[in-house]
Design a protein around this motif. Sequence first.
Motif, PDB file in Angstrom:
ATOM      1  N   ASP A 196      27.907  13.428  36.359  1.00 37.89           N
ATOM      2  CA  ASP A 196      28.730  12.214  36.304  1.00 37.89           C
ATOM      3  C   ASP A 196      30.173  12.538  35.934  1.00 37.89           C
ATOM      4  N   LYS A 197      30.365  13.616  35.212  1.00 36.10           N
ATOM      5  CA  LYS A 197      31.717  14.010  34.800  1.00 36.10           C
ATOM      6  C   LYS A 197      32.558  14.474  35.984  1.00 36.10           C
ATOM      7  N   LEU A 201      33.993   9.922  42.969  1.00 37.63           N
ATOM      8  CA  LEU A 201      33.878   8.497  42.618  1.00 37.63           C
ATOM      9  C   LEU A 201      34.666   7.687  43.645  1.00 37.63           C
ATOM     10  N   THR A 205      35.548   2.348  41.735  1.00 37.31           N
ATOM     11  CA  THR A 205      35.016   2.733  40.412  1.00 37.31           C
ATOM     12  C   THR A 205      36.159   3.195  39.508  1.00 37.31           C
ATOM     13  N   ASP A 292      30.652   9.695  30.615  1.00 35.52           N
ATOM     14  CA  ASP A 292      31.181  10.699  31.536  1.00 35.52           C
ATOM     15  C   ASP A 292      31.892  10.110  32.745  1.00 35.52           C
ATOM     16  N   ILE A 293      31.373   8.996  33.242  1.00 31.72           N
ATOM     17  CA  ILE A 293      32.030   8.420  34.420  1.00 31.72           C
ATOM     18  C   ILE A 293      33.440   7.950  34.054  1.00 31.72           C
ATOM     19  N   ASP A 294      33.595   7.471  32.825  1.00 25.86           N
ATOM     20  CA  ASP A 294      34.929   7.034  32.402  1.00 25.86           C
ATOM     21  C   ASP A 294      35.898   8.217  32.383  1.00 25.86           C
ATOM     22  N   ASN A 296      35.610  11.035  34.037  1.00 25.92           N
ATOM     23  CA  ASN A 296      35.786  11.424  35.433  1.00 25.92           C
ATOM     24  C   ASN A 296      36.850  10.532  36.099  1.00 25.92           C
ATOM     25  N   ALA A 297      36.713   9.218  35.902  1.00 26.60           N
ATOM     26  CA  ALA A 297      37.634   8.272  36.550  1.00 26.60           C
ATOM     27  C   ALA A 297      39.061   8.468  36.034  1.00 26.60           C
TER      28      ALA A 297
END
Length: 409
Positions: A196-197, A201, A205, A292-294, A296-297
Motif C-alpha cells: 500500500d505504501k 494510486l 485517491t 500507508d495509502i496516505d 503513498n498519496a
Amino acid sequence: MNPKINVRDYEPIVGKSYIEELRMLASRLSGKTILNINSTFIGGGVAEILSRAVPLLNQLGVDVRWQTISGEAQFFKVTKKLHNALHGKVEPISDNEFSLFRETTKNNLNQIDFSGDILFIHDPQPVALIADKRDIGRKWIWRCHIDISHPDSQVWKFLRQFVINYDAAVFSSPNFAQQLPIRQFFAPPSIDPLSDKNRELSPETVDAVLAKYGLNRDKPLILQVSRFDRLKDPLGVIKAFELVRKNFTCQLVLAGGTASDDPESGEVLEEIKERAGGNPDIHILDIPPGTDIDINALQRAAAIIMQKSLSEGFALTISEALWKAKPVVASAVGGIPLQVKNRLTGLLCHSVEGAAYALRQILANPDYGRWLGHNGREHVRQHFLIVREIRDYMLMFLTLEHNEDVIYL
Ligand code: UDP
C-alpha cells in the motif's frame, strides 16, 4: 500470511527468470524455520520491511516467522539512547540503564518461543538475546540496519560483546560496518512496489487523501516523510523551505508519526510546530502508523521529496520517493548516497543552504526534476526492491546452513 501477496505479481516488474530463481532458492530452504525478532511490528523501516518480506517468503514456501521483544517505556528510552549513540551522538548511559537493558533481555528470553533453525535478530534492542545461545543453539544472525561505522565507543563496546557471539552479521553497506571476528554479509534494504505504501494510486485517491489533510496542489508541494526525530532534521527542512519560499511559490508538508519504540517523538513534534510558527504554507501532519495509502498519496502528490537527515540508516523514504519517480533532495548521509547518485537520480546536499539551492534548481526547471525522478525509479528497480532483498537473505541462510561460500542451485 497476507493473502494479497502473490509472488507472481512481481514478474511484470523484475521479469520471470528472477522469480524462478526465488522459487529455486526457497525450495532449498524447505524444512527450515527462520525466526525474525525485532522490537516493534509497526513504525520505522525494520517493521516496514518485515511486514512484507515475511509473507512473501511464506508465499514462496519458506517457514519464516516474526516475533517482537517487549519492554517497559524506560527500556525503550535506553534503546533509543543506544540508537543515537551508535549514530555517533555522545550519549552517556548509566550502569543502571545497562542493567535495565540486560534485565529486559532476560525477561524476553523467558517469554519468546525460540523455535527455529535460524534466529534472525534485528538491530540493537534484542541483540543480547544471544546470551542464551548455548541453550537455544542453532544459527544466529544479527541484522544491523544502522550505520555503526562511527559509534560512541562506550556503547559499541557494550553491544560488541553480544555481537561477536553471533554466527554472522548483516549490514546495509560495507560503509556501515565494524571490524568483527564473525562472518559479515551485506544487503541493502528494499521497498515493496506492491505494498500500500508504494503501489500505483489513482489521481482520485491522491486527491481524496490531500483533501483529508486540508491540502491541495495549488502550489508545488515539498514533502518530507519521517518519524518526528531530531536526526531527521525537521527544523533544517523548515529553514531550507523558508529560504526557497522567498523566491518560489511552494508549500511544505512535514508528514510524520511516532513509533512505539521511539519515546522522543512527541517532544520533537512540539518543537516543529513552534518553529513553523503558524506559517500557512507549512503543514505538519501527525499521521498514525500504518496509514500507508496516505503516505503513498502524499509522496505521489509531491513535486519534490526531501530527506534532510543529519544521520541515517538506509532511508527507505528515498527508495519510496524514487520509485514514484520523484526528484529528491537529500543529505549525503547513511544509505542515501547509495540511492541518490548526485545529479543523476536526485540531488545531494550537505547543509540548509545546500538543500535550498537544490530545491531551487528543481523548482526552476521541472523537466530536470522529472528526468531525475525517471532515473531514480530505474535505479530502485535494479537495486532496492524487496525481491532482491529476500533473494540476498535466502542465499545467506543457505550459505550459513551448509557452511558453504557457493550455493549451487
Ligand atoms: N513512515 C510512515 N509514516 C510516518 C513516517 C515514516 O509510514 O509518519 C515510514 C516511511 O514511509 C518509511 C519508514 O517509515 O517506510 C521509515 O523508514 P526509514 O528507513 O526512512 O527511516 P527510519 O524510521 O527507519 O529511521
